[in-house]
Write an enzyme that holds these catalytic residues in place. Structure first.
Site, PDB file in Angstrom:
ATOM      1  CE1 TYR A 135       9.320   4.909   3.003  1.00 14.00           C
ATOM      2  CE2 TYR A 135       7.869   6.814   3.126  1.00 14.00           C
ATOM      3  CZ  TYR A 135       8.287   5.599   3.621  1.00 14.00           C
ATOM      4  OH  TYR A 135       7.684   5.061   4.726  1.00 14.00           O
ATOM      5  CD  GLU A 194      10.767  -7.981   5.761  1.00 10.24           C
ATOM      6  OE1 GLU A 194      11.111  -9.079   6.271  1.00 10.24           O
ATOM      7  OE2 GLU A 194      10.337  -7.020   6.414  1.00 10.24           O
ATOM      8  CG  HIS A 208      11.302  -2.737   4.526  1.00  2.68           C
ATOM      9  ND1 HIS A 208       9.935  -2.629   4.449  1.00  2.68           N
ATOM     10  CD2 HIS A 208      11.561  -3.934   5.102  1.00  2.68           C
ATOM     11  CE1 HIS A 208       9.389  -3.701   4.973  1.00  2.68           C
ATOM     12  NE2 HIS A 208      10.350  -4.525   5.374  1.00  2.68           N
ATOM     13  NE  ARG A 257      10.380   5.576   8.825  1.00  2.00           N
ATOM     14  CZ  ARG A 257       9.476   5.445   7.845  1.00  2.00           C
ATOM     15  NH1 ARG A 257       9.634   4.503   6.917  1.00  2.00           N
ATOM     16  NH2 ARG A 257       8.445   6.256   7.788  1.00  2.00           N
ATOM     17  CB  ALA A 272       1.628   0.061   6.236  1.00  2.29           C
ATOM     18  NE  ARG A 327       0.708  13.058  -1.105  1.00  3.18           N
ATOM     19  CZ  ARG A 327       0.327  13.152  -2.378  1.00  3.18           C
ATOM     20  NH1 ARG A 327       1.241  13.279  -3.322  1.00  3.18           N
ATOM     21  NH2 ARG A 327      -0.953  13.088  -2.702  1.00  3.18           N
ATOM     22  N   PRO A 347       0.788  -1.229   0.000  1.00  2.00           N
ATOM     23  CG  PRO A 347      -0.883  -1.550   1.590  1.00  2.00           C
ATOM     24  CD  PRO A 347       0.394  -2.146   1.061  1.00  2.00           C
ATOM     25  CG  ASN A 348      -0.348   4.307   1.260  1.00  2.00           C
ATOM     26  OD1 ASN A 348      -1.309   4.861   0.734  1.00  2.00           O
ATOM     27  ND2 ASN A 348      -0.422   3.722   2.439  1.00  2.00           N
ATOM     28  CG  ASN A 396       8.552  -2.187   0.302  1.00  2.00           C
ATOM     29  OD1 ASN A 396       8.006  -2.321   1.411  1.00  2.00           O
ATOM     30  ND2 ASN A 396       9.156  -1.064  -0.063  1.00  2.00           N
TER      31      ASN A 396
HETATM   32  O1  CA2 Z   1      10.729   1.697   3.830  1.00  2.00           O
HETATM   33  C1  CA2 Z   1       9.869   1.024   3.245  1.00  2.00           C
HETATM   34  O2  CA2 Z   1      10.013   0.599   2.097  1.00  2.00           O
HETATM   35  C2  CA2 Z   1       8.530   0.767   3.952  1.00  2.00           C
HETATM   36  O3  CA2 Z   1       8.118  -0.551   3.605  1.00  2.00           O
HETATM   37  C3  CA2 Z   1       7.574   1.799   3.389  1.00  2.00           C
HETATM   38  C4  CA2 Z   1       6.206   1.765   4.064  1.00  2.00           C
HETATM   39  C5  CA2 Z   1       6.345   1.802   5.576  1.00  2.00           C
HETATM   40  O4  CA2 Z   1       5.064   1.651   6.173  1.00  2.00           O
HETATM   41  C6  CA2 Z   1       7.272   0.721   6.093  1.00  2.00           C
HETATM   42  O5  CA2 Z   1       7.378   0.850   7.494  1.00  2.00           O
HETATM   43  C7  CA2 Z   1       8.626   0.845   5.459  1.00  2.00           C
HETATM   44  C8  CA2 Z   1       5.369   2.959   3.616  1.00  2.00           C
HETATM   45  C9  CA2 Z   1       5.134   2.998   2.134  1.00  2.00           C
HETATM   46  C10 CA2 Z   1       4.464   4.292   1.790  1.00  2.00           C
HETATM   47  O6  CA2 Z   1       5.009   4.708   0.567  1.00  2.00           O
HETATM   48  C11 CA2 Z   1       4.978   6.028   0.266  1.00  2.00           C
HETATM   49  C12 CA2 Z   1       6.025   6.482  -0.457  1.00  2.00           C
HETATM   50  C13 CA2 Z   1       6.095   7.813  -0.773  1.00  2.00           C
HETATM   51  C14 CA2 Z   1       5.085   8.653  -0.420  1.00  2.00           C
HETATM   52  C15 CA2 Z   1       4.026   8.169   0.315  1.00  2.00           C
HETATM   53  C16 CA2 Z   1       3.964   6.844   0.635  1.00  2.00           C
END
Ligand code: CA2
Length: 150
Positions: free
Chosen positions: A24, A99, A101, A108, A78, A19, A11-12, A75
């Site tokens: 990221y 896996e 990230h 974090r 969340a 963002r 997701p996301n 990946n």
């Molecule tokens: O660091 C990672 O790749 C995560 O899997 C990213 C997840 C986070 O919940 C994990 O703890 C770590 C969040 C992905 C959201 O992706 C976005 C990227 C850019 C802008 C908004 C959301």
């Protein structure tokens, strides 16, 4: 006969590059996908790159991977920190699982320190930014090669 390496995104991640660039980076997911295709091709592999905001869709793709993938780079975003469904699906997979990230979740919030996926992953990579994606594809190519009979 060889199957693709699945690169699955939760997701996301469709918002990647738009963002929170301080966490990221500013590279879009489409560019990350291209990086994976390029690295896979150079190594004689094919990538099937997917993203969904729906847990059930990711579970379905993992089921598809049981007979249809030589490796899974995932990946789960969340869902990493919540999804018993993804854990249970991955338990049925025989191929290597990485896996991945973008950030280092261990630097974090405490809730990101728990992963339901790590116990069933062959390996875990985090904190390389989006460069981690082609690195994971390359690492997966190595894991696949190591499993092939000489
Ligand atoms: O660091 C990672 O790749 C995560 O899997 C990213 C997840 C986070 O919940 C994990 O703890 C770590 C969040 C992905 C959201 O992706 C976005 C990227 C850019 C802008 C908004 C959301």
């Amino acid at each position: 006969m060889s199957n693709p390496i699945f690169v699955l995104n939760g997701p996301n991640l469709n918002l990647l590059g738009t963002r929170e660039p301080h966490i990221y980076g500013s590279t879009r997911l489409a560019e990350v996908e291209q990086m994976c295709h390029d690295r896979a091709r150079a190594l004689g592999h094919v990538v099937s790159f997917r993203q969904s905001n729906y847990e059930g869709q990711i579970v379905e793709w993992i089921h598809e991977a049981i007979d249809g993938a030589d490796g899974i780079v995932i990946n789960p975003a969340a869902l990493t920190h919540t999804s018993v469904a993804i854990l249970d699906a991955l338990k049925n997979v025989k191929c290597p699982i990485i896996e991945l990230h973008i950030s280092n979740p261990h630097q974090r919030e405490a809730f990101r320190h728990v992963s339901y996926v790590t116990p069933v992953a062959t390996a875990m990579m985090c904190g390389f930014g989006v460069t981690g994606y082609p690195l994971a594809v390359e690492a997966m190519a190595g894991l696949i090669k190591a499993r092939r009979p000489a």
